[in-house]
Design an enzyme around this catalytic site. Structure first.
Site, PDB file in Angstrom:
ATOM      1  N   ASP A 201       0.782  -1.300  -0.185  1.00  0.00           N
ATOM      2  CA  ASP A 201       0.105  -0.010   0.094  1.00  0.00           C
ATOM      3  C   ASP A 201       0.902   1.337  -0.047  1.00  0.00           C
ATOM      4  O   ASP A 201       2.109   1.119   0.051  1.00  0.00           O
ATOM      5  CB  ASP A 201      -1.083  -0.011   1.309  1.00  0.00           C
ATOM      6  CG  ASP A 201      -2.287   0.614   0.865  1.00  0.00           C
ATOM      7  OD1 ASP A 201      -2.279   1.625   0.366  1.00  0.00           O
ATOM      8  OD2 ASP A 201      -3.326  -0.183   0.939  1.00  0.00           O
ATOM      9  N   HIS A 278      -2.931   3.211  -4.798  1.00  0.00           N
ATOM     10  CA  HIS A 278      -2.422   2.623  -3.417  1.00  0.00           C
ATOM     11  C   HIS A 278      -0.762   2.268  -3.584  1.00  0.00           C
ATOM     12  O   HIS A 278      -0.323   1.098  -3.396  1.00  0.00           O
ATOM     13  CB  HIS A 278      -3.095   1.484  -2.797  1.00  0.00           C
ATOM     14  CG  HIS A 278      -4.337   2.151  -2.239  1.00  0.00           C
ATOM     15  ND1 HIS A 278      -4.419   2.865  -1.235  1.00  0.00           N
ATOM     16  CD2 HIS A 278      -5.599   2.005  -2.842  1.00  0.00           C
ATOM     17  CE1 HIS A 278      -5.750   3.137  -1.061  1.00  0.00           C
ATOM     18  NE2 HIS A 278      -6.480   2.767  -1.834  1.00  0.00           N
ATOM     19  N   GLU A 342      -9.363   2.462  -6.084  1.00  0.00           N
ATOM     20  CA  GLU A 342      -9.191   4.209  -5.664  1.00  0.00           C
ATOM     21  C   GLU A 342      -7.995   4.660  -6.296  1.00  0.00           C
ATOM     22  O   GLU A 342      -7.118   5.012  -5.852  1.00  0.00           O
ATOM     23  CB  GLU A 342      -9.027   4.248  -4.063  1.00  0.00           C
ATOM     24  CG  GLU A 342     -10.186   3.725  -3.228  1.00  0.00           C
ATOM     25  CD  GLU A 342      -9.814   3.752  -1.706  1.00  0.00           C
ATOM     26  OE1 GLU A 342     -10.990   4.263  -1.108  1.00  0.00           O
ATOM     27  OE2 GLU A 342      -9.022   3.540  -1.196  1.00  0.00           O
TER      28      GLU A 342
HETATM   29  C1  TNX Z   1     -11.133   1.925   1.463  1.00  0.00           C
HETATM   30  S1  TNX Z   1     -11.766  -1.000   0.531  1.00  0.00           S
HETATM   31  C2  TNX Z   1      -9.946   1.080   0.917  1.00  0.00           C
HETATM   32  C3  TNX Z   1      -8.755   1.215   1.773  1.00  0.00           C
HETATM   33  C4  TNX Z   1      -8.966   1.755   3.240  1.00  0.00           C
HETATM   34  C5  TNX Z   1     -10.492   1.342   3.828  1.00  0.00           C
HETATM   35  C6  TNX Z   1     -10.624   1.689   4.962  1.00  0.00           C
HETATM   36  C7  TNX Z   1     -10.432  -0.729  -0.221  1.00  0.00           C
HETATM   37  C8  TNX Z   1     -10.423  -1.453  -1.533  1.00  0.00           C
HETATM   38  N1  TNX Z   1      -9.797   0.480  -0.201  1.00  0.00           N
HETATM   39  O1  TNX Z   1      -7.836   1.428   1.209  1.00  0.00           O
HETATM   40  O2  TNX Z   1      -8.122   1.246   4.134  1.00  0.00           O
HETATM   41  O3  TNX Z   1     -11.285   2.204   2.896  1.00  0.00           O
HETATM   42  O4  TNX Z   1     -11.876   1.633   5.615  1.00  0.00           O
END
Ligand code: TNX
Length: 540
Positions: A201, A278, A342
């Site tokens: 990450d 990430h 994301e």
């Molecule tokens: C979303 S769930 C994210 C994570 C964060 C999380 C916190 C996902 C695929 N991505 O990077 O840690 O929310 O709840």
């Protein structure tokens, strides 16, 4: 389904000075089995009890060592193993029954025998997890135990879903191998069978890759960490940092050790290597992986970051393929998780490499550019005999029929996937985010990411909602996710997992659930086992 009395009435009494006899009177099992029928009498389990394996299968050695672990914890030494016995008149018998569904079992406790029938070694392993609950926590805490009188019972059981997952994020905080093993032990206790290991990450790269040593030399360590909430959301001088470096990574040997430890508990480990978002820890290690080539630092705070892999440059794919070639060597899992969530496109929009790629490939949008990148990774994995799992964002640019969608932004992604014939795993934040607060009374809970996910809400999850009978077949299973932005160590991880994982395991395992009230009546017996194992859990 057969109803039975759940109240736990374990009683231990001393017989002179020759040791304690534990005599549980009722049974209380989580996840709830398909059927439980109490019969007359009890089996007296002692250190002299013999285990008879009436068939051969390579993984039976894992079953034998699980039985040894359980009995050793009670008596100080394990029961005697008889690997080739045909004498099934006394003791614990492991029997092959090919009519029992995979991972299912029949467990029959009678005065002279405990018969455990299954078609797979995994089924026998789950029968032992049930047996441990029949013995009750009392057996593990009474001390100087001479015998456990297990009540006679006939149990038939098989899981609803084949994928019963738990994700641990070790990117935000590194968890040493011992802690990862603890999570695997907890999973096994709940009959969970898939460990999703979130290994990379923005804040840390945790897996050793020979071809790219800087990933762990540089990418596994950050200078400091945000430790509270950012008052204005800007990560500036008002942001609370700890000013303590945090880092850690797993060597290849340690990865193999974890994979083996999991296999001994019938748990498959699925690694996740995040692409294209990430990615800051990777970019900090090799700046040429980003659009600008700038030198970044491993990230010290949370949330979505604009700095992502450049899908325009060919060297990015060379890198990912180099990494994944080593990953598939370390992990025998059928699936490899590639992230995909994301991913802002801010840098792509200004990047000449990305512009060139889009022109050459006829890509109209930046999401299509992302889809192009994911597609190439998937082809590579398929060529290595593996299927790709991605977070539900992968649906946005189109997926191939083999791709597996992990639905986290609600169940919509999973539903969409199933309707178009893609397999899906349900891990919606609304029911499965174990990093969310367990109570609305935040003052009295450890600082958490946010959200509110009480036990009852987890239990209420129906992974098939909104799907027709035939679409249900595409739902491989469910998964609880433990993101660790505010979970720096294992005790807190246990607290966040337990008892919510108990509710989730019943969602995944039990076909015809008896309801929340019924679950709550059975829970104290399992909580007593948590205490016996020394696990933190949230008191109710
Ligand atoms: C979303 S769930 C994210 C994570 C964060 C999380 C916190 C996902 C695929 N991505 O990077 O840690 O929310 O709840």
């Amino acid at each position: 389904m057969k109803r039975f009395t759940y109240a736990i009435a374990a009683c231990a009494f001393m017989i002179g000075c020759t040791g304690t006899v534990v005599s549980p009177e009722t049974v209380s099992i989580i996840p709830e089995p398909s059927s439980v029928e109490m019969t007359e009498g009890a089996f007296r389990l002692t250190e002299k009890t013999q285990a008879n394996f009436l068939y051969e299968a390579p993984e039976l050695e894992y079953v034998a060592s699980a039985l040894e672990d359980i009995t050793e914890a009670v008596f100080g030494q394990g029961v005697k193993m008889n690997l080739s016995s045909l004498d099934a008149s006394h003791g614990i018998n492991f029997i092959l029954d090919e009519n029992i569904p995979s991972e299912g079992y029949k467990l029959e406790v009678a005065a002279e025998t405990i018969d455990i029938a299954s078609s797979t070694a995994a089924g026998a392993f789950y029968a032992l997890q049930t047996l441990r609950q029949l013995m009750t926590a009392e057996a593990f805490t009474a001390g100087d135990v001479k015998a456990v009188e297990i009540p006679a019972v006939r149990i038939e059981d098989a899981p609803l879903l084949g994928y019963r997952g738990t994700m641990l994020d070790v990117g935000r905080y590194f968890f040493p191998v011992e802690d990862v093993k603890c999570v695997l032990d907890i999973m096994a206790m709940h009959k969970m069978n898939t460990f999703h290991w979130h290994l990379t990450d923005d804040q840390g790269w945790r897996i050793e890759i020979d071809k790219y040593p800087k990933l762990t030399e540089v990418g596994s360590m950050r200078k400091r960490t945000i430790i509270g909430k950012d008052p204005n959301g800007e990560y500036d001088e008002n942001t609370p940092f700890d000013n303590v470096p945090h880092g850690g990574f797993y060597t290849k040997e340690q990865i193999r050790e974890v994979v083996e430890y999991a296999a001994e508990r019938f748990i498959t480990v699925i690694p996740e290597i995040e692409f294209p978002g990430h990615a800051v820890a990777a970019l900090a290690s090799y700046p040429w992986l980003s659009c600008t080539g700038e030198q970044y630092e491993v990230r010290q705070s949370w949330d979505i970051d604009d700095r992502v892999f450049c899908p325009g440059k060919e060297t990015t794919f060379e890198f990912m393929e180099g990494v994944l070639a080593e990953v598939v060597e370390m992990f025998p899992s059928e699936y490899i998780h590639i992230g995909g969530d994301e991913c802002p496109t801010k840098f792509w929009q200004k990047c000449p490499h990305c512009a060139k790629r889009m022109k050459e490939e006829g890509l109209k949008t930046y999401r299509q550019l992302q889809g192009y990148g994911i597609d190439r990774i998937e082809k590579f994995l398929e060529a290595h005999g593996r299927h790709m799992i991605g977070w539900d964002e992968i649906l946005e640019a189109g997926v191939t029929p083999n791709s597996i969608v992990m639905s986290w932004r609600g169940t919509e992604g999973g539903i969409k996937a199933a309707k178009q014939g893609n397999r899906a795993i349900m891990a919606p934040s609304t029911y499965c985010y174990l990093d969310y607060y367990q109570s609305e009374d935040r003052e009295n809970e450890p600082l958490a990411w946010g959200g509110h996910l009480p036990l009852e809400k987890v239990y209420s999850f129906n992974p098939f909602e909104g799907l027709s009978e035939s679409e249900k077949d595409y739902i491989l299973g469910v998964q609880g996710n433990l993101w660790t932005e505010y979970i720096p160590e294992i005790k807190q991880a246990q607290y966040m997992l337990l008892p919510r994982l108990a509710a989730l395991c019943e969602v995944a395992w039990t076909s015809d659930r008896g309801g929340y009230d019924d679950f709550i009546e059975r829970l104290p017996a399992l909580e007593a086992l948590y205490d016996a194992a020394g696990y933190q859990h949230r008191a109710r």
